[in-house]
Design an enzyme around this catalytic site. Structure first.
Site, short mmCIF file in Angstrom:
data_model
loop_
_atom_site.label_atom_id
_atom_site.label_comp_id
_atom_site.label_asym_id
_atom_site.label_seq_id
_atom_site.Cartn_x
_atom_site.Cartn_y
_atom_site.Cartn_z
N ASP A 132 2.80 -4.70 4.23
CA ASP A 132 2.42 -4.95 2.84
C ASP A 132 1.35 -6.04 2.77
O ASP A 132 1.35 -6.96 3.59
CB ASP A 132 3.63 -5.41 2.02
N ARG A 182 -1.95 2.47 2.23
CA ARG A 182 -1.39 2.51 0.88
C ARG A 182 -2.36 1.74 -0.02
O ARG A 182 -2.66 0.57 0.24
CB ARG A 182 -0.01 1.86 0.82
#
Length: 305
Positions: A132, A182
């Site tokens: 992330d 992502r």
């Protein structure tokens, strides 16, 4: 008013005292709406339910403000354990993690040691791991670590944020690594010197980087609940004659289940981002900052009984 609320919740998300209190008093104040449970066993039950409904998953063991080696190693242990549970229970799930939870604020050597241990487990059990993205201060270091690890591990992805000016260059820079990316709008409060302050500019850049990464032929996870962005991706799908094997939609656990259902019924792959753990406060505050309407769900949770 909405911008004021956003700034307020982002301020709260970084408050260490409130984070400690949230850990101490457990799952109250609406946390269970967005967080699947305190441990991987609770989360595994929820993942199985989500898989049975036709969705795939990525799980995130929540962790904020880890600033010592012991907790960083414990966080890595938890990720390895989660990967083993995914394999043992035959769950269709990936793993997401933050480098600060792996010791980024302690030393890069510690991060690399923890990440290699996790990625080795992922390789063994065929589980993809996504790094992330956090705030801008850690942006460049995160990408450098991703590039170094990508030399040895295929089962690795990362996240790019549309609100940063640099992201277009990052898409170009990472292309040689055949990255699994992502793409998100971004959920941290950043200075206008590094990030677009206006929503329209963020949205425009989001569309630009989605198209860039798809044209590069790289697998793209579009993480959004914004129906205008989803419509744009559908338009791109037709214009570029994209295979649906090249992209997926990702959405947060507990938010816009109706939209998740709609996309799945239309034949798209939908991955649900499922966080778990007792360190939920910072995560929840950022979810409220992204969409202040979520405050009502939290208040309902508080006064439910």
């Amino acid at each position: 008013m909405e911008q004021l609320m956003r700034n307020f919740f982002l301020f709260l998300s970084k408050n260490k005292t409130l984070t400690r209190l949230a850990k101490k008093y457990g799952f109250k104040f609406g946390a269970s709406r967005f967080v699947a449970g305190v441990d991987i066993d609770h989360a595994a039950t929820k993942i199985k339910e989500i898989n049975d409904m036709g969705y795939v998953v990525t799980i995130d063991h929540l962790g904020e403000f880890i600033d010592n080696e012991k907790e960083a190693r414990e966080s890595a242990d938890e990720c390895v354990h989660a990967i083993e549970i995914i394999d043992e229970k035959n769950l269709d799930s990936q793993v997401s993690l933050k480098l600060t939870s792996m010791g980024l604020d302690v030393s890069e050597e510690l991060v690399m040691e923890n990440m290699r241990r996790i990625l080795d487990a992922g390789k063994k059990h065929n589980v993809t791991v996504t790094i992330d993205m956090e705030d801008y201060e850690r942006h460049r270091q995160t990408l450098n670590i991703f590039k170094e690890l990508k030399k040895d591990y295929e089962n690795l992805g990362t996240v790019l944020q549309a609100y940063l000016y640099e992201t277009e260059d990052d898409i170009t820079e990472l292309n040689e690594y055949d990255p699994y990316l992502r793409l998100v709008k971004g959920a941290y409060k950043e200075a206008p010197e590094v990030a677009y302050p206006l929503k329209k500019d963020v949205d425009d850049n989001y569309k630009k980087i989605i198209k860039m990464n798809l044209l590069n032929g790289n697998y793209t996870a579009i993480a959004t609940h914004d129906e205008a962005i989803i419509s744009y991706v559908k338009q791109l799908e037709k214009e570029l004659e994209l295979s649906r094997d090249q992209f997926e939609y990702q959405m947060l656990f507990g938010i816009r289940k109706d939209l998740q259902d709609k996309l799945m019924k239309e034949g798209y792959k939908v991955r649900v981002y499922v966080p778990y753990g007792n360190d939920w406060f910072g995560y929840n505050m950022r979810r409220l900052a992204e969409r202040p309407a979520n405050v009502m769900f939290v208040l309902k949770g508080v006064f439910k009984k």
